[in-house]
Scaffold this motif. Structure first.
Motif, PDB file in Angstrom:
ATOM      1  N   ASP A  18      37.649  18.727 111.038  1.00 27.22           N
ATOM      2  CA  ASP A  18      37.397  18.629 109.602  1.00 27.22           C
ATOM      3  C   ASP A  18      36.949  19.987 109.058  1.00 27.22           C
ATOM      4  O   ASP A  18      37.429  20.456 108.017  1.00 27.22           O
ATOM      5  CB  ASP A  18      36.317  17.565 109.361  1.00 27.22           C
ATOM      6  CG  ASP A  18      36.323  17.044 107.928  1.00 27.22           C
ATOM      7  OD1 ASP A  18      36.894  17.711 107.050  1.00 27.22           O
ATOM      8  OD2 ASP A  18      35.769  15.960 107.700  1.00 27.22           O
ATOM      9  N   LYS A  46      38.645  10.661 106.125  1.00 24.00           N
ATOM     10  CA  LYS A  46      39.524  10.693 104.956  1.00 24.00           C
ATOM     11  C   LYS A  46      39.879  12.126 104.584  1.00 24.00           C
ATOM     12  O   LYS A  46      41.009  12.407 104.177  1.00 24.00           O
ATOM     13  CB  LYS A  46      38.856   9.995 103.769  1.00 24.00           C
ATOM     14  CG  LYS A  46      39.754   9.856 102.536  1.00 24.00           C
ATOM     15  CD  LYS A  46      39.064   9.072 101.431  1.00 24.00           C
ATOM     16  CE  LYS A  46      40.001   8.847 100.247  1.00 24.00           C
ATOM     17  NZ  LYS A  46      40.499  10.116  99.674  1.00 24.00           N
ATOM     18  N   ASN A  47      38.908  13.042 104.737  1.00 28.62           N
ATOM     19  CA  ASN A  47      39.165  14.447 104.415  1.00 28.62           C
ATOM     20  C   ASN A  47      40.312  15.007 105.253  1.00 28.62           C
ATOM     21  O   ASN A  47      41.153  15.751 104.762  1.00 28.62           O
ATOM     22  CB  ASN A  47      37.908  15.293 104.657  1.00 28.62           C
ATOM     23  CG  ASN A  47      36.802  14.970 103.678  1.00 28.62           C
ATOM     24  OD1 ASN A  47      37.045  14.533 102.564  1.00 28.62           O
ATOM     25  ND2 ASN A  47      35.569  15.177 104.108  1.00 28.62           N
ATOM     26  N   LEU A  49      42.689  13.111 106.996  1.00 28.73           N
ATOM     27  CA  LEU A  49      43.936  12.356 106.816  1.00 28.73           C
ATOM     28  C   LEU A  49      44.593  12.632 105.470  1.00 28.73           C
ATOM     29  O   LEU A  49      45.817  12.500 105.341  1.00 28.73           O
ATOM     30  CB  LEU A  49      43.655  10.863 106.986  1.00 28.73           C
ATOM     31  CG  LEU A  49      43.194  10.455 108.395  1.00 28.73           C
ATOM     32  CD1 LEU A  49      42.843   8.971 108.442  1.00 28.73           C
ATOM     33  CD2 LEU A  49      44.279  10.786 109.428  1.00 28.73           C
ATOM     34  N   ASP A  50      43.798  13.039 104.486  1.00 29.09           N
ATOM     35  CA  ASP A  50      44.382  13.409 103.184  1.00 29.09           C
ATOM     36  C   ASP A  50      45.119  14.746 103.253  1.00 29.09           C
ATOM     37  O   ASP A  50      45.961  15.029 102.402  1.00 29.09           O
ATOM     38  CB  ASP A  50      43.280  13.502 102.116  1.00 29.09           C
ATOM     39  CG  ASP A  50      42.808  12.136 101.650  1.00 29.09           C
ATOM     40  OD1 ASP A  50      43.485  11.133 101.970  1.00 29.09           O
ATOM     41  OD2 ASP A  50      41.768  12.073 100.973  1.00 29.09           O
ATOM     42  N   GLU A  51      44.809  15.551 104.263  1.00 28.64           N
ATOM     43  CA  GLU A  51      45.368  16.904 104.347  1.00 28.64           C
ATOM     44  C   GLU A  51      46.513  17.033 105.350  1.00 28.64           C
ATOM     45  O   GLU A  51      47.247  18.019 105.324  1.00 28.64           O
ATOM     46  CB  GLU A  51      44.280  17.918 104.715  1.00 28.64           C
ATOM     47  CG  GLU A  51      43.283  18.207 103.602  1.00 28.64           C
ATOM     48  CD  GLU A  51      43.893  19.069 102.500  1.00 28.64           C
ATOM     49  OE1 GLU A  51      44.967  19.660 102.716  1.00 28.64           O
ATOM     50  OE2 GLU A  51      43.282  19.145 101.421  1.00 28.64           O
TER      51      GLU A  51
END
Length: 332
Positions: A18, A46-47, A49-51
Motif C-alpha cells: 500500500d 481498498k487503496n 485494489l482501486d489502483e
C-alpha cells in the motif's frame, strides 16, 4: 507500446505494498499497475485494489506455470510466491518494471523507460560492488567460467525494468540447467539465477548507478539516516557509499584509473529511483524508515513503528525469521 508496473503481494505484505503504491503515485507516475497474488490470504486493501489489476497464477497460461515450476526445482531458498514475479514475462506488456514491496519510490519511474530502447534490462543499484558474496557460495568460480568482469553485471532482482522476449525465458531455463550442473556455486535464490541467465544469454544491461549516469545507490543501508540521504541527493554525486568504497578499494591501481576516466554526465539534478530494504527484517535504523507508512496518518505511522520496535526488542522478529528459514529448509 504496452508497459506498466508489476508487483507481487498478499495480505501479510499489503501494508508495505500500500505504501509502495502510494509512493509511486505521489511521484507522478501514472503507469498501470498489476498485482499478482503471492499466495495465502489475498490483499483486501481498498487503496490497493482501486489502483491495480489483480491477478492470480490462474490468469497465466500453462506455459508460465511450467516455467515457474522449473525455476522452483533449483531455487529452493525462495518461497513460491517470490517466483511469481517471473509471471510478468508472460503478460501482454512489452516492457514492465518489477518492484518488491519493501521499496519506496523516490522519483517518477516512467523516467526509466527513457533508457530501455537499446537494452534488455535496466536497473539502478550497486549490487556489483558486493563482489558476488550474496549471490554465490563461490564467487571466484563465476569469473573463471564467465570472465573477469562477470560479477560487475550483477543486479538486485527487487527492482528492474525488463524489455521482455522469448529469448530471456530460454536463457532463464538454461540457467536452471546450469544450477543443476553447478550446485556448489550459486545461492539458491532468484537474484543469482537472473544474473546467470544474463551471462548465458549475453543480455544488454544498463545499470543507471554506473557512469555515465551515476544515479545514487538505491540500497537503504548505504545511508546512515535521512540527513545522510538528503545530503547525498544534493551532493552532485560526490558522496560515495560504503559499499562502493569497499569495492573500489579492491581494484588494482590500473583499474581504479580506468574507472575514474570513464565519461560522466554533468548532472545537477541528482537522481535516486527508490530506496530498498533488500531483505532487511528490522525497521528503525535506516534512511528508508522515515518513508515507510507515509500513506498513513502521523498517529498510525508512529503506532506502526512502536509495534515493530516492541517485537524487535522482545526478539520476536528474530525468532520469526529463524522459524521461517527452518520451514524453507524443511520444505526444500
Amino acid at each position: 507500446m504496452k508497459k506498466g508496473i508489476v508487483l507481487v503481494a498478499n495480505y501479510k505484505s499489503q501494508i508495505y505494498c500500500d505504501n509502495l503504491i502510494y509512493s509511486i503515485r505521489e511521484s507522478g507516475c501514472t503507469l498501470p499497475i498489476r498485482l499478482i497474488h503471492f499466495g495465502g490470504k489475498p490483499v483486501d486493501s481498498k487503496n490497493i485494489l482501486d489502483e491495480v489489476e489483480f491477478l492470480t497464477v490462474d490468469d497465466f497460461p500453462q506455459e508460465a506455470i511450467t516455467f515457474i515450476n522449473n525455476l522452483r526445482s533449483v531455487l529452493t531458498d525462495c518461497p513460491m510466491g517470490f517466483l511469481y514475479r517471473f509471471l510478468a514475462w508472460f503478460c501482454d506488456w512489452e516492457e514492465f518494471i518489477y518492484a518488491d514491496n519493501d521499496i519506496v519510490a523516490l522519483t517518477n519511474w516512467e523516467r526509466m523507460f527513457e533508457f530501455s530502447a537499446d537494452y534488455d534490462l535496466v536497473h539502478a543499484d550497486e549490487e556489483y560492488t558486493t563482489q558476488g558474496r550474496f549471490n554465490y557460495l563461490q564467487p571466484n568460480k563465476i569469473e573463471e567460467i564467465f570472465g573477469k568482469d562477470s560479477l560487475l553485471t550483477a543486479l538486485t532482482a527487487g527492482h528492474m525494468l525488463v524489455k521482455k522476449s522469448d529469448k530471456m525465458i530460454t536463457d532463464m531455463n538454461a540457467a536452471v540447467d546450469w544450477f543443476k550442473e553447478n550446485p556448489e556455486i550459486p545461492q539458491k535464490h532468484d537474484q543469482s539465477l537472473l544474473h546467470i541467465a544474463s551471462l548465458i544469454g549475453d543480455w544488454k544491461m544498463l545499470n543507471l548507478c554506473k557512469p555515465p549516469y551515476n544515479w545514487l545507490s538505491s540500497w537503504s543501508g548505504d545511508y546512515k539516516n535521512s540527513l545522510d540521504l538528503l545530503q547525498a541527493v544534493q551532493g552532485n554525486n560526490q558522496k560515495k557509499t560504503r559499499s562502493f568504497k569497499s569495492w573500489f578499494s579492491t581494484l588494482s591501481e590500473e583499474d581504479k584509473k580506468q574507472y575514474e576516466q570513464q565519461p560522466s554526465f554533468e548532472n545537477k539534478n541528482i537522481t535516486i529511483s527508490h530506496l530498498h530494504y533488500s531483505g532487511r527484517g528490522r525497521i528503525g535504523s535506516e534512511a528508508i524508515d522515515d518513508f515507510m507508512f507515509s500513506n498513513q496518518t502521523d498517529e498510525n505511522r508512529m503506532m506502526q513503528f512502536f509495534k515493530i520496535q516492541v517485537t524487535d526488542l522482545s526478539n520476536v522478529t528474530y525468532v520469526k525469521g529463524k522459524i521461517m528459514r527452518l520451514k524453507r529448509y524443511l520444505s526444500a
